[in-house]
Motif scaffolding. Structure first.
Motif, PDB file in Angstrom:
ATOM      1  N   ARG A  29       0.819  -1.223   0.000  1.00 25.15           N
ATOM      2  CA  ARG A  29       0.000   0.000   0.000  1.00 25.15           C
ATOM      3  C   ARG A  29       0.847   1.266   0.000  1.00 25.15           C
ATOM      4  NH1 ARG A  29      -0.301  -2.216   5.021  1.00 25.15           N
ATOM      5  NH2 ARG A  29       0.205  -0.910   6.835  1.00 25.15           N
ATOM      6  N   SER A  52       1.253   5.405  -4.652  1.00 23.65           N
ATOM      7  CA  SER A  52       0.497   4.874  -3.522  1.00 23.65           C
ATOM      8  C   SER A  52      -0.753   5.701  -3.282  1.00 23.65           C
ATOM      9  CB  SER A  52       1.368   4.850  -2.268  1.00 23.65           C
ATOM     10  OG  SER A  52       1.823   6.160  -1.969  1.00 23.65           O
ATOM     11  N   ASN A  72      -5.481  -2.043  -2.905  1.00 27.72           N
ATOM     12  CA  ASN A  72      -4.547  -2.245  -1.792  1.00 27.72           C
ATOM     13  C   ASN A  72      -5.008  -3.350  -0.850  1.00 27.72           C
ATOM     14  OD1 ASN A  72      -2.813  -0.267  -2.738  1.00 27.72           O
ATOM     15  ND2 ASN A  72      -3.665   1.336  -1.418  1.00 27.72           N
ATOM     16  N   ASN A  75      -3.649  -6.410  -2.597  1.00 22.80           N
ATOM     17  CA  ASN A  75      -2.260  -6.351  -3.074  1.00 22.80           C
ATOM     18  C   ASN A  75      -2.168  -6.631  -4.571  1.00 22.80           C
ATOM     19  OD1 ASN A  75      -1.584  -5.871  -0.419  1.00 22.80           O
ATOM     20  ND2 ASN A  75      -0.040  -7.472  -0.293  1.00 22.80           N
TER      21      ASN A  75
END
Length: 119
Positions: A29, A52, A72, A75
């Protein structure tokens, strides 16, 4: 760092594909991510990046056709590719930098996923 790309295939010009990259082994993240590609007989080309904070940018040849995104919670980073062209044919890799430095490009951890656009 582990990156596993998937979703490639063979499509006709004008078609669409969605590439996926599963990331592990680092704090996803907080990491900028990108997609790069290598066409037959050519060097690696940066395609798209996402920070990010979800800022994105694209190489000119794919602007308006490709969309990079991330999840996030899973992943994962994605590359939605629309209106594909023959010149998009390449092996696509994901990387853990927005603009990967040469050392990163020489040591991409994934196997890549083949995209072939053929009429």
């Amino acid at each position: 760092v582990q990156l596993v790309e998937s979703g490639g295939g063979s499509v006709q010009p004008g078609g669409s594909l969605r590439l996926s990259c599963a990331a592990s082994g680092f704090t996803f993240r907080y990491s900028d991510m990108s997609w790069v590609r290598q066409a037959p007989g050519k060097g690696i080309e940066w395609v798209a990046g996402i920070t990010s904070g979800t800022f994105t940018n694209y190489t000119d040849s794919v602007k308006g056709r490709f969309t990079i995104s991330r999840d996030n919670a899973k992943n994962m980073v994605y590359l939605q590719m629309n209106r594909l062209k023959i010149e998009d044919t390449a092996v696509y890799y994901c990387a853990t930098e927005f603009y990967p430095i040469p050392a990163t490009l020489r040591n991409l951890p994934g196997q890549g996923t083949q995209v072939t656009v053929i009429s």
